[in-house]
Design an enzyme around this catalytic site. Structure first.
Site, PDB file in Angstrom:
ATOM      1  N   HIS A 122       0.971   9.545  -3.821  1.00 16.05           N
ATOM      2  CA  HIS A 122       1.139   8.241  -3.159  1.00 16.05           C
ATOM      3  C   HIS A 122       1.978   8.441  -1.901  1.00 16.05           C
ATOM      4  O   HIS A 122       3.211   8.452  -1.960  1.00 16.05           O
ATOM      5  CB  HIS A 122       1.811   7.254  -4.128  1.00 16.05           C
ATOM      6  CG  HIS A 122       1.922   5.851  -3.609  1.00 16.05           C
ATOM      7  ND1 HIS A 122       1.933   4.751  -4.434  1.00 16.05           N
ATOM      8  CD2 HIS A 122       2.021   5.346  -2.351  1.00 16.05           C
ATOM      9  CE1 HIS A 122       2.044   3.645  -3.715  1.00 16.05           C
ATOM     10  NE2 HIS A 122       2.114   3.994  -2.431  1.00 16.05           N
TER      11      HIS A 122
ATOM     12  N   HIS B  20       1.694   7.430   2.372  1.00 10.34           N
ATOM     13  CA  HIS B  20       1.016   6.897   3.552  1.00 10.34           C
ATOM     14  C   HIS B  20       1.388   7.804   4.708  1.00 10.34           C
ATOM     15  O   HIS B  20       2.573   7.874   5.063  1.00 10.34           O
ATOM     16  CB  HIS B  20       1.482   5.468   3.846  1.00 10.34           C
ATOM     17  CG  HIS B  20       1.272   4.538   2.686  1.00 10.34           C
ATOM     18  ND1 HIS B  20       0.171   3.717   2.582  1.00 10.34           N
ATOM     19  CD2 HIS B  20       2.016   4.325   1.556  1.00 10.34           C
ATOM     20  CE1 HIS B  20       0.246   3.028   1.444  1.00 10.34           C
ATOM     21  NE2 HIS B  20       1.354   3.381   0.808  1.00 10.34           N
TER      22      HIS B  20
ATOM     23  N   HIS C 245      -2.946  -0.452  -4.555  1.00 12.35           N
ATOM     24  CA  HIS C 245      -1.576  -0.885  -4.807  1.00 12.35           C
ATOM     25  C   HIS C 245      -1.672  -2.167  -5.638  1.00 12.35           C
ATOM     26  O   HIS C 245      -2.379  -3.113  -5.250  1.00 12.35           O
ATOM     27  CB  HIS C 245      -0.863  -1.207  -3.500  1.00 12.35           C
ATOM     28  CG  HIS C 245      -0.431  -0.013  -2.698  1.00 12.35           C
ATOM     29  ND1 HIS C 245      -1.296   0.979  -2.335  1.00 12.35           N
ATOM     30  CD2 HIS C 245       0.788   0.331  -2.205  1.00 12.35           C
ATOM     31  CE1 HIS C 245      -0.621   1.894  -1.638  1.00 12.35           C
ATOM     32  NE2 HIS C 245       0.642   1.523  -1.546  1.00 12.35           N
TER      33      HIS C 245
ATOM     34  N   GLU D  68       3.252  -4.025  -7.180  1.00  7.22           N
ATOM     35  CA  GLU D  68       4.432  -3.598  -6.412  1.00  7.22           C
ATOM     36  C   GLU D  68       5.309  -4.840  -6.223  1.00  7.22           C
ATOM     37  O   GLU D  68       6.457  -4.868  -6.634  1.00  7.22           O
ATOM     38  CB  GLU D  68       3.998  -3.004  -5.060  1.00  7.22           C
ATOM     39  CG  GLU D  68       5.174  -2.556  -4.179  1.00  7.22           C
ATOM     40  CD  GLU D  68       4.751  -2.045  -2.799  1.00  7.22           C
ATOM     41  OE1 GLU D  68       3.625  -2.340  -2.365  1.00  7.22           O
ATOM     42  OE2 GLU D  68       5.580  -1.348  -2.152  1.00  7.22           O
TER      43      GLU D  68
ATOM     44  N   ASP E 104       5.897   7.505  -1.029  1.00  7.98           N
ATOM     45  CA  ASP E 104       5.355   6.315  -0.370  1.00  7.98           C
ATOM     46  C   ASP E 104       5.421   6.418   1.156  1.00  7.98           C
ATOM     47  O   ASP E 104       4.437   6.772   1.800  1.00  7.98           O
ATOM     48  CB  ASP E 104       6.060   5.051  -0.884  1.00  7.98           C
ATOM     49  CG  ASP E 104       5.203   3.804  -0.804  1.00  7.98           C
ATOM     50  OD1 ASP E 104       4.069   3.896  -0.323  1.00  7.98           O
ATOM     51  OD2 ASP E 104       5.671   2.720  -1.240  1.00  7.98           O
ATOM     52  N   ASP E 105       6.587   6.101   1.723  1.00 10.43           N
ATOM     53  CA  ASP E 105       6.787   6.157   3.178  1.00 10.43           C
ATOM     54  C   ASP E 105       8.147   6.826   3.434  1.00 10.43           C
ATOM     55  O   ASP E 105       9.129   6.152   3.773  1.00 10.43           O
ATOM     56  CB  ASP E 105       6.798   4.736   3.753  1.00 10.43           C
ATOM     57  CG  ASP E 105       5.499   3.999   3.463  1.00 10.43           C
ATOM     58  OD1 ASP E 105       4.514   4.228   4.178  1.00 10.43           O
ATOM     59  OD2 ASP E 105       5.471   3.216   2.483  1.00 10.43           O
TER      60      ASP E 105
HETATM   61  N1  HPA Z   1       3.047  -1.071   0.037  1.00  8.37           N
HETATM   62  C1  HPA Z   1       1.971  -1.638   0.568  1.00  8.37           C
HETATM   63  N2  HPA Z   1       1.426  -1.211   1.690  1.00  8.37           N
HETATM   64  C2  HPA Z   1       1.973  -0.171   2.297  1.00  8.37           C
HETATM   65  C3  HPA Z   1       3.083   0.463   1.788  1.00  8.37           C
HETATM   66  C4  HPA Z   1       3.645  -0.009   0.598  1.00  8.37           C
HETATM   67  O1  HPA Z   1       4.660   0.489   0.075  1.00  8.37           O
HETATM   68  N3  HPA Z   1       3.376   1.462   2.658  1.00  8.37           N
HETATM   69  C5  HPA Z   1       2.462   1.445   3.616  1.00  8.37           C
HETATM   70  N4  HPA Z   1       1.608   0.455   3.423  1.00  8.37           N
HETATM   71 ZN    ZN Z   2       2.290   2.689  -0.881  1.00  9.19          ZN
END
Ligand code: HPA
Ligand code: ZN
Length: 341
Positions: A17, A19, A197, A200, A278-279
């Site tokens: 996971h 991006h 997703h 979340e 994630d990021d």
């Molecule tokens: N959630 C949803 N969309 C996203 C995320 C995330 O954590 N990071 C980049 N796009």
């Molecule tokens: Zn994500």
């Protein structure tokens, strides 16, 4: 007894996971902005990092889309992806399944080709030079229409050899998986794996929709599934993997304290949870750091570390043979370090 963090850090692992646009470190962002002669509304790297203070997912997304807007040329996408691969190589990540957001680029006039060619070339170099295997997942932006997602799927058709799956990201609330039922069905017909997703920020109902309406192969995040015992049972029995992102949850206020992070609970419930970043450029850490953040607040055992490393491969889209080979290697290496799952 070996420390769980040291063990996790040393074991081979996969990241499921991530991006790629969220791995854009401010230093590289400034460098690319300068060479593309585009301006960033922050005076320095430090000032930009200070802006990384988010109250929720949308706060983050606003800055995330602004950040990616300096990416214009194939070389920019190459540099972004290459920087991520060299960084995770240090964490002993051996396999990656990364997302990219084509609409985040096509919506501002950068072609699908430009983005995917740059990313693909870096992924191939990562495989050849760093020994990191990969899968590429194209994510549909859920705040846009399903027609826009269908157009994106059309644009992807010449590149299907390079794309392994499709995902669903961006603003979750108000944009349930059912909104994208058709485009996911079309994607599946083309042989693509499906992820989304869900849970979340969104309620358990969105996780049910991801399973029932779009029939995902894997759930990204899934934290809020824990609010529904029946749903947990279904995820466990269905053998679905959850790609969990602890530092992301903390930075986006899904949890207010790492002491409350659900990862240990997920493992206890028998969910196939994995640890991911994630990021990482925005949330303050790559995959090993994500493990450490949970471990520092709620000590994990050496067996948990082995389980999480194994889950990262079991939950991947590698072949059964490739998975078996990684799982065997993890068992061997863990045993050498004095641990078992
Ligand atoms: N959630 C949803 N969309 C996203 C995320 C995330 O954590 N990071 C980049 N796009
Ligand atoms: Zn994500």
């Amino acid at each position: 007894m070996v420390d769980a963090y040291e063990l996790f850090a040393e074991l081979p692992k996969a990241e499921l996971h991530l991006h790629i646009e969220g791995s854009f470190e401010p230093e590289l962002m400034f460098e690319i902005a300068r060479r593309n002669q585009v301006s960033i509304p922050y005076a320095s790297v430090e000032e930009l990092r200070k802006a990384y203070d988010f109250g929720n997912l949308q706060d983050f997304l606003d800055i995330y889309y602004q950040g990616m807007s300096v990416l214009l040329r194939e070389r920019d996408f190459y540099d972004l992806t290459w920087a991520y691969l060299t960084r995770v190589n240090e964490d002993n990540v051996r396999h990656v399944e990364i997302f990219f957001d084509p609409q985040g680029h096509t919506e501002r006039g950068v072609s699908f080709e430009t983005a995917i060619i740059g990313i693909h070339r870096a992924l191939e170099d990562g495989k050849a030079k760093l020994g990191i295997s990969y899968k590429l997942i194209m994510s549909y932006l859920r705040h846009l229409s399903e027609e826009s997602a269908l157009e994106t799927l059309e644009q992807a058709k010449p590149f299907l050899d390079w794309i392994d799956g499709v995902g669903l990201d961006s603003s979750e609330m108000g944009h349930p998986p059912s909104k994208f039922k058709t485009v996911f069905a079309e994607s599946k017909k083309l042989g693509l794996k499906l992820v989304a997703h869900a849970g979340e920020e969104g309620p358990p109902a969105y996780v049910y929709e991801a399973l029932d309406d779009i029939q995902v192969d894997r759930i990204d995040h899934g934290n809020r599934a824990l609010e529904d015992d029946g749903l947990v049972k279904r995820i466990v029995e269905g053998g679905y993997t959850l790609t969990v992102c602890p530092l992301s949850n903390l930075k986006l206020c899904g949890v207010t304290d790492m002491k409350d992070h659900p990862l240990p609970k997920m493992l206890e419930l028998g969910l196939r949870a994995t640890v991911n970043s994630d990021d990482p450029a925005y949330f303050g850490g790559y995959v090993n750091q994500n493990f450490k953040a949970v471990h520092d607040a709620q000590p994990l055992s050496a067996a948990d570390a082995v389980t999480l490393a194994k889950n990262s491969f079991s939950g991947s889209f590698l072949s059964a043979q490739e998975k078996a080979s990684w799982l065997g290697l993890i068992d061997e290496q863990a045993a050498e370090m004095g641990a078992t799952a």
